[in-house]
Design a protein around this motif. Structure first.
Motif, mmCIF file in Angstrom:
data_model
loop_
_atom_site.group_PDB
_atom_site.id
_atom_site.type_symbol
_atom_site.label_atom_id
_atom_site.label_comp_id
_atom_site.label_asym_id
_atom_site.label_seq_id
_atom_site.Cartn_x
_atom_site.Cartn_y
_atom_site.Cartn_z
ATOM 1 N N MET A 61 -0.618 -1.377 3.183
ATOM 2 C CA MET A 61 0.532 -0.827 3.456
ATOM 3 C C MET A 61 1.161 -0.613 4.964
ATOM 4 S SD MET A 61 2.176 2.624 4.155
ATOM 5 C CE MET A 61 3.769 3.367 3.436
ATOM 6 N N ASN A 62 -0.042 -0.261 5.649
ATOM 7 C CA ASN A 62 0.174 -0.082 7.296
ATOM 8 C C ASN A 62 0.530 -1.510 7.771
ATOM 9 O OD1 ASN A 62 -0.446 1.405 9.971
ATOM 10 N ND2 ASN A 62 -2.163 0.148 9.898
ATOM 11 N N ASN A 86 3.867 -3.091 7.087
ATOM 12 C CA ASN A 86 4.917 -2.355 7.602
ATOM 13 C C ASN A 86 4.743 -2.854 9.152
ATOM 14 O OD1 ASN A 86 6.167 -0.793 5.761
ATOM 15 N ND2 ASN A 86 4.624 0.647 5.843
ATOM 16 N N PRO A 122 -0.772 -8.071 -1.587
ATOM 17 C CA PRO A 122 -1.163 -6.705 -1.262
ATOM 18 C C PRO A 122 -2.016 -5.965 -1.902
ATOM 19 C CG PRO A 122 1.275 -7.135 -1.894
ATOM 20 C CD PRO A 122 0.372 -8.211 -2.393
ATOM 21 N N TRP A 146 -1.907 -1.465 -2.438
ATOM 22 C CA TRP A 146 -2.022 -0.176 -2.018
ATOM 23 C C TRP A 146 -1.392 0.591 -3.199
ATOM 24 C CZ3 TRP A 146 1.516 -3.827 0.793
ATOM 25 C CH2 TRP A 146 2.734 -4.183 0.253
ATOM 26 N N LEU A 158 1.934 5.164 -1.979
ATOM 27 C CA LEU A 158 2.433 4.431 -0.829
ATOM 28 C C LEU A 158 3.435 3.468 -0.905
ATOM 29 C CD1 LEU A 158 -1.212 3.500 0.771
ATOM 30 C CD2 LEU A 158 0.595 5.235 1.433
ATOM 31 N N ASP A 159 3.850 2.814 -2.071
ATOM 32 C CA ASP A 159 4.658 1.926 -2.485
ATOM 33 C C ASP A 159 5.982 2.748 -2.472
ATOM 34 O OD1 ASP A 159 5.450 -0.872 -3.487
ATOM 35 O OD2 ASP A 159 6.086 0.326 -5.373
ATOM 36 N N HIS A 179 7.321 4.605 -0.567
ATOM 37 C CA HIS A 179 7.991 4.822 0.763
ATOM 38 C C HIS A 179 8.888 3.914 1.025
ATOM 39 C CE1 HIS A 179 8.730 5.563 4.922
ATOM 40 N NE2 HIS A 179 8.085 6.533 4.928
ATOM 41 N N THR A 222 7.858 0.480 2.898
ATOM 42 C CA THR A 222 6.947 -0.547 2.105
ATOM 43 C C THR A 222 7.920 -1.650 1.330
ATOM 44 O OG1 THR A 222 5.312 1.344 1.926
ATOM 45 C CG2 THR A 222 5.041 -0.924 0.625
ATOM 46 N N ARG A 223 8.697 -1.328 0.744
ATOM 47 C CA ARG A 223 9.470 -2.169 -0.108
ATOM 48 C C ARG A 223 10.333 -3.087 0.837
ATOM 49 N NH1 ARG A 223 10.389 -0.372 -6.056
ATOM 50 N NH2 ARG A 223 8.363 0.001 -6.496
ATOM 51 N N SER A 244 9.767 -3.909 3.977
ATOM 52 C CA SER A 244 8.976 -4.787 4.718
ATOM 53 C C SER A 244 8.632 -5.603 3.875
ATOM 54 C CB SER A 244 7.562 -3.764 5.142
ATOM 55 O OG SER A 244 7.806 -2.843 6.274
#
Length: 119
Positions: free
Chosen positions: A20-21, A24, A53, A55, A59-60, A62, A65-66, A68
């Motif tokens: 996720m990091n 983004n 991916p 994660w 985290l998804d 947030h 994330t989507r 990005s």
């Protein structure tokens, strides 16, 4: 001085496991590491890039994330994030998911992309 020897350019790039990091930062154009710099440059000339991916659903959730993932797809990156490909895992279960990580999906996807470009 002699010429610097360089490896031939790649036919494609696989990004896995994409965190996720990293998704983004990459989508935002942040190239603060060598790896992110290579990925940021790869989309410019249209080099085929496949991202797989890894994660959690936490985290998804947030919105970044989507967002990005959409940005990378708009840039032409084939992000393997959908039912039947890859889906987020429950929080705290990442270690249990490692053995079943679908590396083959990324390999098949990049093979399809490269084959399509050569046809």
């Amino acid at each position: 001085m002699g010429e610097e020897k360089r490896d031939p350019p790649p036919d494609a790039v696989i990004v896995a496991p994409l965190t996720m990091n990293s998704v983004n930062k990459w989508a935002a154009g942040i190239a603060d590491t060598y790896a992110l710099g290579l990925l940021t440059e790869a989309v410019g000339p249209g080099l085929p890039v496949v991202a797989l991916p890894f994660w959690s659903t936490a985290l998804d959730a947030h919105p970044a994330t989507r967002r990005s993932v959409r940005v990378l797809r708009d840039l032409g990156v084939r992000v393997l994030y959908r039912p039947g490909a890859w889906e987020p895992h429950a929080p705290g279960t990442g270690g249990e998911q490692v053995d079943g990580y679908p590396w083959g999906l990324a390999l098949r996807a990049v093979g399809e992309v490269v084959k399509g470009r050569r046809s």
